[in-house]
Write an enzyme that holds these catalytic residues in place. Structure first.
Site, mmCIF file in Angstrom:
data_model
loop_
_atom_site.group_PDB
_atom_site.id
_atom_site.type_symbol
_atom_site.label_atom_id
_atom_site.label_comp_id
_atom_site.label_asym_id
_atom_site.label_seq_id
_atom_site.Cartn_x
_atom_site.Cartn_y
_atom_site.Cartn_z
ATOM 1 N N CYS A 39 29.130 -8.377 75.618
ATOM 2 C CA CYS A 39 29.914 -7.596 74.661
ATOM 3 C C CYS A 39 29.082 -6.443 74.088
ATOM 4 O O CYS A 39 27.874 -6.364 74.284
ATOM 5 C CB CYS A 39 30.440 -8.520 73.565
ATOM 6 S SG CYS A 39 31.874 -7.857 72.667
ATOM 7 N N ASP A 40 29.746 -5.583 73.323
ATOM 8 C CA ASP A 40 29.203 -4.275 72.944
ATOM 9 C C ASP A 40 27.786 -4.294 72.371
ATOM 10 O O ASP A 40 26.930 -3.520 72.793
ATOM 11 C CB ASP A 40 30.108 -3.615 71.892
ATOM 12 C CG ASP A 40 31.482 -3.266 72.429
ATOM 13 O OD1 ASP A 40 31.781 -3.660 73.570
ATOM 14 O OD2 ASP A 40 32.248 -2.626 71.703
ATOM 15 N N LYS A 41 27.535 -5.125 71.368
ATOM 16 C CA LYS A 41 26.248 -5.082 70.672
ATOM 17 C C LYS A 41 25.173 -5.835 71.432
ATOM 18 O O LYS A 41 23.985 -5.737 71.109
ATOM 19 C CB LYS A 41 26.377 -5.654 69.260
ATOM 20 C CG LYS A 41 27.520 -5.076 68.449
ATOM 21 C CD LYS A 41 27.544 -3.567 68.484
ATOM 22 C CE LYS A 41 28.826 -3.017 67.881
ATOM 23 N NZ LYS A 41 30.053 -3.359 68.626
ATOM 24 N N GLU A 66 34.200 -0.826 63.076
ATOM 25 C CA GLU A 66 34.955 0.012 64.005
ATOM 26 C C GLU A 66 36.368 0.218 63.484
ATOM 27 O O GLU A 66 36.936 -0.663 62.834
ATOM 28 C CB GLU A 66 35.030 -0.646 65.385
ATOM 29 C CG GLU A 66 33.728 -0.701 66.120
ATOM 30 C CD GLU A 66 33.875 -1.340 67.491
ATOM 31 O OE1 GLU A 66 32.898 -1.269 68.249
ATOM 32 O OE2 GLU A 66 34.940 -1.913 67.797
ATOM 33 N N ASP A 73 33.998 -8.358 69.238
ATOM 34 C CA ASP A 73 34.595 -7.228 68.532
ATOM 35 C C ASP A 73 36.118 -7.231 68.663
ATOM 36 O O ASP A 73 36.841 -6.902 67.724
ATOM 37 C CB ASP A 73 34.056 -5.913 69.098
ATOM 38 C CG ASP A 73 32.599 -5.693 68.741
ATOM 39 O OD1 ASP A 73 32.029 -6.540 68.033
ATOM 40 O OD2 ASP A 73 32.032 -4.682 69.175
ATOM 41 N N CYS A 94 33.948 -11.563 77.329
ATOM 42 C CA CYS A 94 32.788 -10.758 77.726
ATOM 43 C C CYS A 94 31.585 -11.628 78.076
ATOM 44 O O CYS A 94 30.748 -11.237 78.896
ATOM 45 C CB CYS A 94 32.393 -9.815 76.602
ATOM 46 S SG CYS A 94 33.751 -8.930 75.820
ATOM 47 N N SER A 120 35.498 2.086 67.926
ATOM 48 C CA SER A 120 35.383 1.362 69.185
ATOM 49 C C SER A 120 35.321 2.365 70.314
ATOM 50 O O SER A 120 35.855 3.481 70.215
ATOM 51 C CB SER A 120 36.606 0.452 69.358
ATOM 52 O OG SER A 120 36.742 0.035 70.684
#
Length: 558
Positions: A126-128, A446, A85, A53, A472
């Protein structure tokens, strides 16, 4: 506009003998006399080679730096942390994932506040990264633009990271041998970019564009592409325009902008994590937003996108037909978006969308309003005696809208995963995974590993999973998370016993434990709060300061 007005925060390094040391430090990193008269633009990069990512983001940061410099600024690149993640899921390491959102926000605020940048570009993968970047920019409230690192391309045979997780369950069921699992593992992640479905990264990037904090098109570009490099250069230049116009994040991140973000997330069938992150982002700019706002907006907004994990298509395929801009125009023309919201272009959302062309007629990724994937929101906010402060479910309708079954209680994700794989979990079970909330985990892990195992075992339509943890964006099935109050605070989920009947109704938006009030009170009196799992370090600090999931799990509430 004069240089002095543009240099609101970095101006002290320009004048006065007392600032000679500051100038000397900056000369050592490449400043010239001319540069001291320019506004300074910080480029917050989340580059790291520990996850696909983010592995390309340094190149994107260099492009943003060049864009800011070409527009008359002087840029400086600095890094934040990031975690993966996909690597951490199913392990104790996942406890640090949501924590990383706060660390990213803290680091951007700390560096930019200390160094006195006049404006900022933040680049997340990435996600966060996405909400963390936005929260850091919003705290400082200086002219800023967010850039999304872009989506990954599909793996071989249309696979992605979730394909790997589900392959493990399929192997346990006997449908795949180890060689087939290894083939999926080796080919599902072909290069740089964030997970390829409408998982959390693509969901949050889309929400941020809809909110107006990234340039048009930024959320729907392949990670490795000329379009993404152009987006980065344009973002660097856009900060100078925002400085000239004195437009800051709090001017953009209004109540109406958050409503736009929620609307787009619903239309795309986005991740449940969007609820948590949007609540946190709104809290940062003192915008009143609650779980009930997702309910009210969800009544009038349909799911239009047939995207993974519950649908068929990947983000790169949505990119190929025009991204989310045509969808936003559809929603605005339907009266579902606030077109007068200001954006980082310096124009309104309606002005940005004015020349956007509709999707090709032969595409079937984005449905028409008269043929939605679901007529109202897939994000269901549930209440009841199991979740007095609310819980969040992602119900597309393919799972059904009602589930009643017997509780099978686990005190950790690992314990539940073992029992799914070994066949202990059977049809009719409601898996209860508790003590995984923000404080209790700590970190609100998650549950992608157990939900993927459930799907791989062929139990997706036959069991439900509820937790005070979260999911997730790749999770699907009959799953409910963010249960508040969490078990560690004595919430009702802590009182559930094996064999209790739990009923989830995604039409009435209720989740009920079929136990009398008297019995629940008896159990409550007998309940003993667990000792903290960590007493020193970042997880201990997080557990002591984090708020409820129902308020975004933030760590800086007054």
């Amino acid at each position: 506009m004069t240089d002095d007005k543009r240099r609101r925060y970095s101006a002290p390094v320009v004048d006065g003998v007392g600032k000679s040391a500051s100038r000397a430090m900056l000369r050592a990193v490449g400043f010239t006399d001319e540069d001291f008269r320019k506004p300074q633009v910080g480029i917050a990069s989340t580059w790291s080679n520990l996850t696909p990512c983010n592995m390309h983001i340094h190149e994107l940061a260099e492009a943003s730096s060049a864009g800011a410099d070409a527009a008359g600024g002087k840029s400086l690149i600095f890094n934040t942390i990031t975690v993966s993640d996909g690597i951490a899921n199913g392990t104790l390491g996942m406890k640090y994932s949501l924590v990383s959102r706060e660390v990213i926000a803290d680091s951007i605020e700390t560096v930019a506040g200390c160094e006195g940048f006049d404006g900022l570009v933040a680049i997340g993968g990435c996600d966060k990264n996405m909400p963390g970047c936005i929260m850091g920019l919003a705290r400082l409230n200086r002219p800023s633009v967010f850039v999304y690192g872009g989506t990954i391309l599909p793996g071989e045979n249309h696979t992605d990271i979730v394909s790997v997780f589900e392959a493990v369950g399929a192997h346990a069921r006997g449908d795949l041998d180890l060689i087939e699992v290894k083939q999926i593992e080796e080919t599902a992640i072909p290069g740089p970019g964030s997970c390829g479905g409408m998982y959390t990264a693509n969901t949050m990037a889309s929400a941020i564009e809809a909110m107006g904090m990234s340039l048009p098109g930024s959320s729907a570009q392949n990670a490795v592409s000329n379009n993404k490099l152009d987006d980065c250069r344009a973002a660097g230049a856009a900060v100078l325009n925002l400085l000239d116009k004195d437009i800051k994040p709090r001017d953009i991140m209004t109540r109406e902008a958050f409503e736009n973000a929620i609307t787009v997330v619903i239309a795309l069938g986005g991740s449940t994590n969007a609820v948590l992150h949007l609540l946190a982002m709104a809290s940062t700019v003192d915008v009143e937003l609650s779980l009930e706002d997702f309910v009210e907006i969800g009544k009038r907004v349909p799911v239009l996108a047939d995207l993974r994990p519950s649908g068929h298509y990947m983000m790169s395929e949505l990119v190929a037909i025009g991204g989310i801009q045509p969808l936003m125009k559809m929603l605005m023309e339907r009266g579902l978006l606030h077109g007068d919201c200001l954006t980082v272009t310096g124009k309104t959302l309606a002005e940005n969308l004015a020349e956007v062309e509709p999707y090709p007629e032969d595409q079937d990724i984005i449905r028409a309003f008269d043929n939605p994937v679901k007529a109202d929101s897939h994000l269901r906010i549930l209440h009841g005696n199991l979740a007095p402060e609310g819980a969040v479910a992602k119900i597309t309708g393919k799972e059904g809208t009602h589930f009643s079954g017997r509780a099978r209680v686990f005190h950790s994700e690992e314990e539940a995963q073992e029992r799914i794989i070994d066949g202990t979990v059977v049809a009719g079970d409601v898996l209860v995974i508790r003590y995984e909330g923000p404080k209790g985990g700590p970190g609100m892990r998650e549950m992608l590993t157990p939900t993927s195992a459930i799907m791989g075992k062929g139990l997706g339509n036959d069991v439900a999973l509820i937790t005070d943890g979260r999911f997730s964006g790749g999770s699907h099935g009959f799953v409910v998370g963010h249960i508040s109050p969490e078990a560690a605070e004595g919430g009702p989920i802590a009182l559930v016993e094996d064999g209790d009947t739990i009923t989830i109704d995604a039409v009435a938006n209720t989740m009920v434990l079929d136990v009398s009030d008297d019995e629940l009170e008896r159990r409550r009196k007998a309940w003993v709060a667990p000792q903290p799992r960590f007493t020193r370090g970042v997880l201990a600090k997080y557990a002591r300061t984090v708020s409820s999931a129902s308020t975004g799990a933030v760590t800086d509430l007054p």
